[in-house]
Design an enzyme around this catalytic site. Structure first.
Site, mmCIF file in Angstrom:
data_model
loop_
_atom_site.group_PDB
_atom_site.id
_atom_site.type_symbol
_atom_site.label_atom_id
_atom_site.label_comp_id
_atom_site.label_asym_id
_atom_site.label_seq_id
_atom_site.Cartn_x
_atom_site.Cartn_y
_atom_site.Cartn_z
ATOM 1 N N ASP A 156 6.998 16.714 -2.159
ATOM 2 C CA ASP A 156 8.039 16.328 -2.738
ATOM 3 C C ASP A 156 9.531 15.916 -2.022
ATOM 4 O OD1 ASP A 156 9.926 16.586 -5.031
ATOM 5 O OD2 ASP A 156 10.423 18.507 -4.445
ATOM 6 N N THR A 199 12.621 11.892 -6.300
ATOM 7 C CA THR A 199 13.607 12.115 -5.138
ATOM 8 C C THR A 199 13.154 11.416 -4.003
ATOM 9 O OG1 THR A 199 11.919 14.134 -4.632
ATOM 10 C CG2 THR A 199 14.178 14.575 -5.337
ATOM 11 N N THR A 200 11.974 10.994 -3.972
ATOM 12 C CA THR A 200 11.391 10.079 -2.563
ATOM 13 C C THR A 200 12.041 8.635 -2.834
ATOM 14 O OG1 THR A 200 9.474 11.282 -2.605
ATOM 15 C CG2 THR A 200 9.585 9.517 -1.118
ATOM 16 N N ASP A 247 8.771 19.631 -11.078
ATOM 17 C CA ASP A 247 9.246 18.507 -11.210
ATOM 18 C C ASP A 247 9.042 17.896 -12.686
ATOM 19 O OD1 ASP A 247 10.116 18.522 -8.600
ATOM 20 O OD2 ASP A 247 8.948 16.702 -8.035
#
Length: 541
Positions: A60, A93-94, A390
């Site tokens: 994550d 998020t990445t 998530d």
């Protein structure tokens, strides 16, 4: 000779100008390289070891960013956008960090050639605005009134969110569970009403969803085993009271003349305790939960009267029980009636793995649920919890904003083509800058290919060609090393994820490009320790 002017304190570092912007961009590139390989279904995981030796394995982006102890001031903005994406949308998020890094990378040559950073910032803002507008135009809105279709949509979104995590093998199993969990909540969809408990042992598929509240059996005294462990339709009393003898206040002094008087003091203590217990018994409550300890006398008393009790229940669990079963948390037992007692269909104590769980099911106001995660290793369960978090966030977002776009690099390629077409209609410097941003968007599909070990140039050429022909949703097909229509393949993401990612990445880019000077103050008071006063623990004062 001009006298030298000393403006800043000695030891202050100041760097400014174009080289400063470029060094900030390079620092951000280093951060991006940390998370670059975690993108997508074939992404790698990172193992982080903290100073105390605690190891965390994660895929994550936000978790990795939090655990990286970044000291570079400009690179910290990337950590912040990853955190904000995690808090706002939960997934992507990445991608946010990658996009911001790529925007900066594409702008670096322009800065080196002397284009003013404000012109670049203006173009980045303009391009982002156009891209977000375009996403809203082409996003697919499924029919909301059809319960079955909405459920399918949510499950696909959850599965897409999990496809890049450790649990991607079991994503069908988990996506149903996550959608069930979110469907159980009320309209506001509060996150803290989904409890996640981890029990070591068993397989991932043993993870279960309790439509109600479950918490670990608390610390118990003698007599606990004699209490019944199953009830149907019990009344539940939720307390914030200690049911045991109070310790005397320290250094309190009571002067007693005779043994009888002392006996009275002792008796009074017991009477107070027994009064409370009797009131609880008479109220008809069968299950007594308290945030504070319930002592051995009370435990035995309840056991004799076929009541169940648990003391030292964690605060969040008690609150969730209250939300699910009704009633309220009491600080006195003075007037107990049915209005302040909760109730549920069934109460059970079950053995799950090495722990026992108290489980309340069939709650009348069940707007809460508990997911009990099973798994082999501690780190693995923690990563599962993060992945589920998530997915839960994504499902919450998709219930509220039901527009979806195709993932797997499809939407990025379409935006890239759109911006490239728009840029050709603009005269002036912005033309080159907007087409550079269009190039930057291709980083997502390219990275997906690189992480899976495909020939990214080849696949990107195919994607460009397909999108130029007007196929909106063609993206990378990881399973067959080719391109495919990801709308049909059900790789769906809420359009909100992409919109948020784009705006956060462009804001970070503008922020970093607008900084042209960094001044670091020297740490105050780092001089040698004054004589006669040694530094504490070997540190100079």
């Amino acid at each position: 000779m001009q006298p030298q002017i000393i403006l800043l304190k000695e030891g202050t570092e100041a760097s400014q100008g174009r080289s400063q912007i470029i060094s900030n961009i390079n620092a951000c590139q280093a951060i991006v390289d940390c998370v670059r390989t975690t993108l997508g279904p074939r992404g790698m995981d990172k193992l982080m070891v903290e100073a105390q030796g605690k190891a965390t394995i994660s895929n994550d982006g936000a978790t990795i960013m939090k655990l990286l102890d970044v000291v570079h001031p400009a690179a910290k903005t990337l950590v912040d956008i990853a955190k904000s994406q995690d808090a706002e949308v939960g997934d992507g998020t990445t991608s946010v960090v990658l996009l911001a890094g790529e925007f900066l990378k594409q702008m670096k040559p322009f800065i080196e050639e002397g284009v003013h950073s404000q012109i670049i910032i203006r173009s980045v803002r303009k391009a982002t605005q156009m891209a977000i507008q375009y996403i809203n135009e082409i996003a697919v809105k499924p029919k909301k009134n059809d319960e079955k279709e909405l459920r399918e949509l949510l499950e696909k979104c959850a599965a897409t969110a999990m496809s890049s995590k450790l649990i991607n093998q079991q994503k069908d199993f988990f996506s149903k569970m996550v959608v069930d969990a979110v469907m159980l909540l009320d309209d506001l969809l509060p996150l803290n009403m989904i409890g996640i408990k981890k029990v070591p042992g068993g397989a991932l598929e043993d993870t279960l969803l309790v439509a109600g509240v479950a918490f670990k059996k608390t610390f118990s005294y003698a007599g606990f085993e004699m209490q019944p462990k199953q009830y149907s339709q019990p009344k539940i009393a939720l307390l914030n009271i200690e049911l045991e003898l109070k310790a005397e206040r320290d250094n309190a002094e009571v002067r007693l003349e005779s043994v009888e008087e002392y006996q009275k003091v002792v008796d009074a203590e017991w009477t107070i305790l027994y009064d409370k217990l009797e009131k609880l018994h008479l109220s008809g409550a069968k299950v007594v939960l308290s945030k504070l300890p319930i002592g051995d006398v009370a435990t035995q008393y309840f056991a004799d009267r076929d009541m169940f009790c648990a003391g030292r229940v964690p605060d969040e669990d008690l609150k969730r029980t209250m939300k699910a079963c009704g009633g309220s948390i009491l600080t006195t037992v003075a007037d107990l009636d049915d209005s302040v007692l909760g109730t549920c269909q069934n109460f059970d104590e079950k053995q799950i793995g090495g722990d026992r769980f108290n489980i309340f099911t069939g709650c009348p106001q069940a707007k809460t649920c508990t997911i009990i995660i099973r798994g082999g290793a501690e780190q693995f369960m923690e990563e599962t919890e993060r992945s589920l978090h998530d997915a839960i966030m994504i499902v919450r977002r998709a219930t509220k904003n039901d527009a979806v776009v195709a993932g797997g690099g499809a939407i990025e390629m379409e935006l890239s083509k759109y911006l490239r077409d728009v840029s050709r209609t603009i005269a002036g410097k912005e033309q080159m800058l907007i087409s550079a941003i269009a190039r930057a968007l291709e980083v997502i599909p390219r990275q997906l290919c690189d992480n899976a070990g495909f020939d990214s140039t080849n696949i990107l050429n195919k994607l460009r060609q397909k999108h130029a022909q007007g196929n909106l949703w063609i993206g990378v097909d990881i399973l067959n090393e080719d391109v495919a229509d990801n709308m049909e393949k059900c790789v769906w993401e809420p359009s909100l994820v992409k919109i948020n990612a784009l705006s956060a990445a462009s804001e970070a880019t503008c922020l970093i490009l607008s900084v042209d000077e960094t001044i670091k103050n020297p740490k105050s008071g780092e001089g040698p320790a004054p004589p006669g006063r040694p530094g504490g623990r070997g540190r100079p004062f």
